[in-house]
Every structure is written in structure tokens, then in C-alpha cells.
Design an enzyme around this catalytic site. Structure first.
Site: not given
Ligand SMILES: [Zn+2]
Length: 157
Positions: A46, A51, A88-89, A130-131, A134
Site C-alpha cells: 500500500g 509518502q 511501513c515503507l 493503515h493507508e 497516513h
Molecule cells: Zn505506511
């Protein structure tokens, strides 16, 4: 299409509330295509617009041969709970234990500005939460119960 740089949690932009998308135009389509390409390249599941430094309420997610684009997503219903491990990225190497709903209903727009509604459960429910977090500047390291410890949290991953 173009690959975008994925920012990490030290960047201010990841802690801000994103604005709603109002123009469903070619610029949005390019953003979505770039996000999809960047997500694929990253090996993640995701990606939210902040991000890559864009303060707009846009999410792409791809897992298990399913791909979703969520614009201005809102969780309208939550059911049950699950304890999960998330990475998480934007938080490399920091896996966290937290509690998410088991099922969520999400209302959003697609890239054409049309209303869409999805029921996500299990892995997809945690991914959607999660997304969407963000978009409100919330990272897993902000809401974790603790960092994941493979010795004591064997059943979680
Ligand atoms: Zn994330």
C-alpha cells in the site's frame, strides 16, 4: 509514468492532515499511475500520497492480485478486532504490533470521481486502515502497542 521517491517518518509531510481531492483530472490519473508504479517497485502492498510528498487524500493498494485506488476514502463502519503486525515503507525496519478492526466498510471515489464502496476484511482491513491513517498524518510508530518482537509475538507473524 514515473517512479516517485518514498519519504520516511523524519519528514514533516508524513505527519500532516491531507486535503481532499476535488479535481478528477489527468493530473490525478498521473499521480495514481505513478503511485502504482512506485508501489510495485517498492515491493510493498500500500502507498498513500503523503509518502511521496503529496498532501492529498489518495491511496493505492495491491495485494493477492487485487488492486484498489481510493480517493477521499472514509471508513464508515468497523467490525470486530484483530491484533496484527504491520510494517511501513516510511518506517523501514520498524515492525509494530497493533489492533485493527476485523472488517471495515470504506466509501471513496474512484479516479473518475465516481462513488465506490468496499467491504474489506482480514489483511485487507488492516491495510485499508493503515493507508487511511497516513492521510491523517498517523504512522504505525505513533499508534503501536509495541514494537514487534519475534520471540514473544510468534503467533502474530
Ligand atoms: Zn505506511
Amino acid at each position: 509514468m514515473a517512479l516517485r521517491n518514498i519519504l520516511t517518518y523524519e519528514e514533516d509531510v508524513l505527519h500532516k492532515v491531507c486535503r481532499e481531492v476535488t479535481e478528477f483530472d489527468s493530473k490525478l490519473a498521473t499521480l495514481l499511475d505513478d503511485m502504482h508504479e512506485t508501489l510495485t517497485e517498492s515491493g510493498g502492498v500500500g502507498l498513500a500520497a503523503p509518502q511521496i510528498g503529496i498532501l492529498r487524500r489518495v491511496v493505492v493498494a495491491e495485494y493477492d492480485d487485487q488492486y484498489y485506488e481510493l480517493i477521499n476514502p472514509v471508513i464508515v463502519e468497523k467490525k470486530g478486532s484483530q491484533r496484527v503486525v504491520e510494517g511501513c515503507l516510511s518506517c523501514p525496519g520498524q515492525n509494530c504490533v497493533l489492533t485493527r478492526p476485523q472488517k471495515v466498510t470504506v466509501k471513496a471515489k474512484n479516479r473518475f470521481g465516481e462513488d465506490v464502496k468496499y467491504l474489506f476484511s482480514g489483511f485487507w482491513a488492516k491495510l485499508a486502515c493503515h493507508e487511511i491513517d497516513h492521510l491523517d498524518g498517523v504512522l504505525i510508530i505513533d499508534i503501536k502497542e509495541k514494537f514487534y518482537d519475534p520471540k514473544t509475538d510468534k503467533n502474530l507473524k
